[in-house]
Write a protein that holds these residues in place. Sequence first.
Motif, short mmCIF file in Angstrom:
data_model
loop_
_atom_site.label_atom_id
_atom_site.label_comp_id
_atom_site.label_asym_id
_atom_site.label_seq_id
_atom_site.Cartn_x
_atom_site.Cartn_y
_atom_site.Cartn_z
N CYS A 15 -3.31 -4.69 -7.56
CA CYS A 15 -2.77 -5.69 -6.63
C CYS A 15 -1.27 -5.84 -6.77
O CYS A 15 -0.61 -6.30 -5.85
N ASN A 16 -0.71 -5.44 -7.90
CA ASN A 16 0.73 -5.48 -8.13
C ASN A 16 1.30 -4.11 -7.76
O ASN A 16 1.29 -3.19 -8.56
N ARG A 17 1.83 -4.00 -6.56
CA ARG A 17 2.32 -2.71 -6.08
C ARG A 17 3.54 -2.21 -6.86
O ARG A 17 3.90 -1.05 -6.76
N ASP A 18 4.17 -3.07 -7.65
CA ASP A 18 5.33 -2.65 -8.43
C ASP A 18 4.98 -1.62 -9.50
O ASP A 18 5.86 -0.91 -9.98
N ILE A 19 3.72 -1.53 -9.91
CA ILE A 19 3.34 -0.57 -10.95
C ILE A 19 2.87 0.76 -10.37
O ILE A 19 2.56 1.68 -11.11
N VAL A 20 2.85 0.86 -9.04
CA VAL A 20 2.43 2.10 -8.37
C VAL A 20 3.65 2.99 -8.19
O VAL A 20 4.62 2.61 -7.55
N ASN A 21 3.57 4.19 -8.79
CA ASN A 21 4.65 5.17 -8.66
C ASN A 21 4.08 6.34 -7.88
O ASN A 21 3.18 7.02 -8.34
N GLU A 22 4.59 6.55 -6.70
CA GLU A 22 4.06 7.58 -5.80
C GLU A 22 4.02 8.96 -6.44
O GLU A 22 3.14 9.75 -6.16
#
Length: 191
Positions: free
Chosen positions: A77-84
């Motif tokens: 839910c925290n998109r800040d931890i998603v690294n494409e």
Amino acid sequence: MNLAYENLHNFEDDYREEILDGKVVKMAPSATPGHNHTTGNIYTIFRLNKQGCVVLFETDVHFSEKDRVCPDLIVVCNRDIVNEDGGIHGAPDLVVEILSPSTSGRDKKYKKDLYEREGVQEYWIVDTKSRDIEVFILRDGRYSLEGFYQALTDAEIERMNERDRAEKTYQFKTHLWDDVVVDVYEVFKGW
């Protein structure tokens, strides 16, 4: 080049890897049909109710140089931890591991302890053979077993006494969405 060697070499390249406590652990290149089917059912339940969260299959989760895992399914839910380019860097909100004979011990012990230590709020251990789900919730930094849910056959239910039958629960809520009820029969539906 020998065709048999080339095919073996390509097969070996298909293995995925995790790093657990600094050790590289090879994972099988493909799961059983039951494993895949169940993962798809869980994905569908989450995907239909994601409410701002990302639902991902077999995505690398980087906790440290010593621990990189590839759970069967995660919800972030925290998109800040998603690294494409490099997976997830931090704790997903929910992790689902579907047991297989080669991973069962790691999923129940090392990974459970790792997810607890790293702050994964909810952890499901799913067993397709016994058709059950253990749901752990993080409370005060420790996992507690929130519930054990099993999709019983009609014959198994018939063998139960009336009191046990009345006490059996087949539905539960995930901590992510108060309005979403997960039915254990939907998780194992069609399998």
